[in-house]
Design a protein around this motif. Structure first.
Motif, PDB file in Angstrom:
ATOM      1  N   ASP A  62      -9.908 -33.986 -40.675  1.00 25.36           N
ATOM      2  CA  ASP A  62     -11.343 -34.163 -40.422  1.00 25.36           C
ATOM      3  C   ASP A  62     -11.651 -35.579 -39.938  1.00 25.36           C
ATOM      4  O   ASP A  62     -12.422 -35.767 -38.998  1.00 25.36           O
ATOM      5  CB  ASP A  62     -12.159 -33.848 -41.678  1.00 25.36           C
ATOM      6  CG  ASP A  62     -12.148 -32.367 -42.034  1.00 25.36           C
ATOM      7  OD1 ASP A  62     -11.824 -31.539 -41.156  1.00 25.36           O
ATOM      8  OD2 ASP A  62     -12.460 -32.048 -43.201  1.00 25.36           O
ATOM      9  N   GLU A  63     -11.028 -36.578 -40.562  1.00 28.72           N
ATOM     10  CA  GLU A  63     -11.225 -37.964 -40.127  1.00 28.72           C
ATOM     11  C   GLU A  63     -10.734 -38.162 -38.691  1.00 28.72           C
ATOM     12  O   GLU A  63     -11.400 -38.833 -37.894  1.00 28.72           O
ATOM     13  CB  GLU A  63     -10.467 -38.926 -41.048  1.00 28.72           C
ATOM     14  CG  GLU A  63     -11.076 -39.129 -42.400  1.00 28.72           C
ATOM     15  CD  GLU A  63     -10.200 -40.013 -43.289  1.00 28.72           C
ATOM     16  OE1 GLU A  63      -9.414 -40.836 -42.764  1.00 28.72           O
ATOM     17  OE2 GLU A  63     -10.310 -39.874 -44.515  1.00 28.72           O
ATOM     18  N   LEU A  64      -9.574 -37.607 -38.384  1.00 27.32           N
ATOM     19  CA  LEU A  64      -9.008 -37.761 -37.041  1.00 27.32           C
ATOM     20  C   LEU A  64      -9.914 -37.129 -35.992  1.00 27.32           C
ATOM     21  O   LEU A  64     -10.117 -37.694 -34.920  1.00 27.32           O
ATOM     22  CB  LEU A  64      -7.617 -37.125 -36.972  1.00 27.32           C
ATOM     23  CG  LEU A  64      -6.531 -37.762 -37.837  1.00 27.32           C
ATOM     24  CD1 LEU A  64      -5.251 -36.947 -37.754  1.00 27.32           C
ATOM     25  CD2 LEU A  64      -6.284 -39.199 -37.446  1.00 27.32           C
ATOM     26  N   LEU A  65     -10.470 -35.965 -36.309  1.00 30.56           N
ATOM     27  CA  LEU A  65     -11.335 -35.290 -35.350  1.00 30.56           C
ATOM     28  C   LEU A  65     -12.645 -36.047 -35.129  1.00 30.56           C
ATOM     29  O   LEU A  65     -13.163 -36.059 -34.020  1.00 30.56           O
ATOM     30  CB  LEU A  65     -11.609 -33.859 -35.799  1.00 30.56           C
ATOM     31  CG  LEU A  65     -10.414 -32.925 -35.634  1.00 30.56           C
ATOM     32  CD1 LEU A  65     -10.672 -31.607 -36.329  1.00 30.56           C
ATOM     33  CD2 LEU A  65     -10.086 -32.707 -34.175  1.00 30.56           C
ATOM     34  N   LYS A  66     -13.149 -36.680 -36.157  1.00 30.18           N
ATOM     35  CA  LYS A  66     -14.379 -37.471 -35.990  1.00 30.18           C
ATOM     36  C   LYS A  66     -14.147 -38.646 -35.059  1.00 30.18           C
ATOM     37  O   LYS A  66     -15.032 -39.032 -34.306  1.00 30.18           O
ATOM     38  CB  LYS A  66     -14.878 -37.965 -37.347  1.00 30.18           C
ATOM     39  CG  LYS A  66     -15.501 -36.881 -38.188  1.00 30.18           C
ATOM     40  CD  LYS A  66     -15.896 -37.400 -39.559  1.00 30.18           C
ATOM     41  CE  LYS A  66     -16.354 -36.248 -40.427  1.00 30.18           C
ATOM     42  NZ  LYS A  66     -16.509 -36.638 -41.822  1.00 30.18           N
ATOM     43  N   ARG A  67     -12.948 -39.216 -35.111  1.00 32.43           N
ATOM     44  CA  ARG A  67     -12.626 -40.354 -34.254  1.00 32.43           C
ATOM     45  C   ARG A  67     -12.259 -39.933 -32.840  1.00 32.43           C
ATOM     46  O   ARG A  67     -12.220 -40.759 -31.938  1.00 32.43           O
ATOM     47  CB  ARG A  67     -11.460 -41.144 -34.834  1.00 32.43           C
ATOM     48  CG  ARG A  67     -11.812 -41.909 -36.071  1.00 32.43           C
ATOM     49  CD  ARG A  67     -10.736 -42.895 -36.426  1.00 32.43           C
ATOM     50  NE  ARG A  67      -9.395 -42.356 -36.287  1.00 32.43           N
ATOM     51  CZ  ARG A  67      -8.461 -42.413 -37.215  1.00 32.43           C
ATOM     52  NH1 ARG A  67      -8.723 -42.985 -38.355  1.00 32.43           N
ATOM     53  NH2 ARG A  67      -7.269 -41.912 -37.009  1.00 32.43           N
ATOM     54  N   ALA A  68     -11.960 -38.673 -32.641  1.00 28.34           N
ATOM     55  CA  ALA A  68     -11.429 -38.217 -31.357  1.00 28.34           C
ATOM     56  C   ALA A  68     -12.455 -37.429 -30.552  1.00 28.34           C
ATOM     57  O   ALA A  68     -12.116 -36.452 -29.899  1.00 28.34           O
ATOM     58  CB  ALA A  68     -10.182 -37.373 -31.583  1.00 28.34           C
ATOM     59  N   ASP A  69     -13.706 -37.849 -30.576  1.00 24.81           N
ATOM     60  CA  ASP A  69     -14.756 -37.110 -29.877  1.00 24.81           C
ATOM     61  C   ASP A  69     -14.551 -37.034 -28.366  1.00 24.81           C
ATOM     62  O   ASP A  69     -14.915 -36.050 -27.732  1.00 24.81           O
ATOM     63  CB  ASP A  69     -16.133 -37.721 -30.165  1.00 24.81           C
ATOM     64  CG  ASP A  69     -16.641 -37.328 -31.541  1.00 24.81           C
ATOM     65  OD1 ASP A  69     -16.161 -36.314 -32.076  1.00 24.81           O
ATOM     66  OD2 ASP A  69     -17.505 -38.041 -32.066  1.00 24.81           O
ATOM     67  N   THR A  70     -13.985 -38.057 -27.765  1.00 25.71           N
ATOM     68  CA  THR A  70     -13.866 -38.071 -26.302  1.00 25.71           C
ATOM     69  C   THR A  70     -12.476 -37.727 -25.800  1.00 25.71           C
ATOM     70  O   THR A  70     -12.309 -37.433 -24.628  1.00 25.71           O
ATOM     71  CB  THR A  70     -14.257 -39.460 -25.752  1.00 25.71           C
ATOM     72  OG1 THR A  70     -13.416 -40.442 -26.365  1.00 25.71           O
ATOM     73  CG2 THR A  70     -15.713 -39.766 -26.042  1.00 25.71           C
TER      74      THR A  70
END
Length: 187
Positions: A62-70
């Motif tokens: 979940d943390e990784l996906l929040k940082r990987a928006d673009t």
């Protein structure tokens, strides 16, 4: 805030123990003693020890996906890097649960990560179900293959060698997920 602190402390203790011992040799009693909490506190946060590890991986995804928006691939490669950080834990987990169960677990997490990364960047309904299945299976198998090779191969024993290998994976696969989705949508 105190609840999250306690949960993080349980993660920390469970991971620390899993670096030293096979997961099937770790007990809730040992975790609560290390964390200096009660069994009730442990069970307030988790159903069992496996739930601790699953919850930890899910929270990191979940943390990784929040940082990987673009960047649709950033979360996937960051997940590989996360795995590298806990090599002894994964190796002990592998020894405890075996190849098949670990493969299933890693495949499920990889699929979730890939599907979430795709859905953030694309209209997932526009991609055929068969193409999505093929793409997810490709990444699941590729990741697990690299992961197992890394776990078993002594050449990747040092963090420096492993970090270099991860950087090469990033370079080699850069843009591949986007290319796969684009091909699916265009052809």
């Amino acid at each position: 805030m105190a609840l999250q602190y306690t949960k993080n402390r349980i993660y920390e203790c469970a991971l620390k123990m899993a670096e030293k011992y096979p997961v099937n040799k770790i007990t809730v009693r040992a975790i609560v003693a290390e964390c200096e909490i009660t069994r009730n506190t442990f069970y307030y946060h988790f159903h069992d020890l496996v739930d601790v590890y699953v919850s930890f991986v899910d929270s990191k995804i979940d943390e990784l996906l929040k940082r990987a928006d673009t960047d649709t691939e950033a979360a996937f490669f960051d997940f590989i890097e996360l795995a590298v950080s806990y090599k002894k834990v994964w190796l002990n987990l592998y020894k405890s649960v075996g190849h098949e169960r670990l493969s299933k677990f890693v495949s499920e997490k990889t699929r979730r990560l890939i599907m979430m990364a795709i859905s953030k960047a694309y209209d997932i309904e526009a991609i055929s179900a068969l193409d999505l299945e093929i793409i997810c299976t490709f990444y699941e198998e590729a990741f697990f293959g690299i992961f197992m090779h890394w776990l078993k191969d002594a050449r990747f024993g040092t963090k420096d060698k492993l970090k270099y290998s991860l950087e090469r994976i990033r370079v080699l696969f850069d843009g591949q997920l986007d290319a796969l989705i684009k091909n699916s949508l265009e052809k």
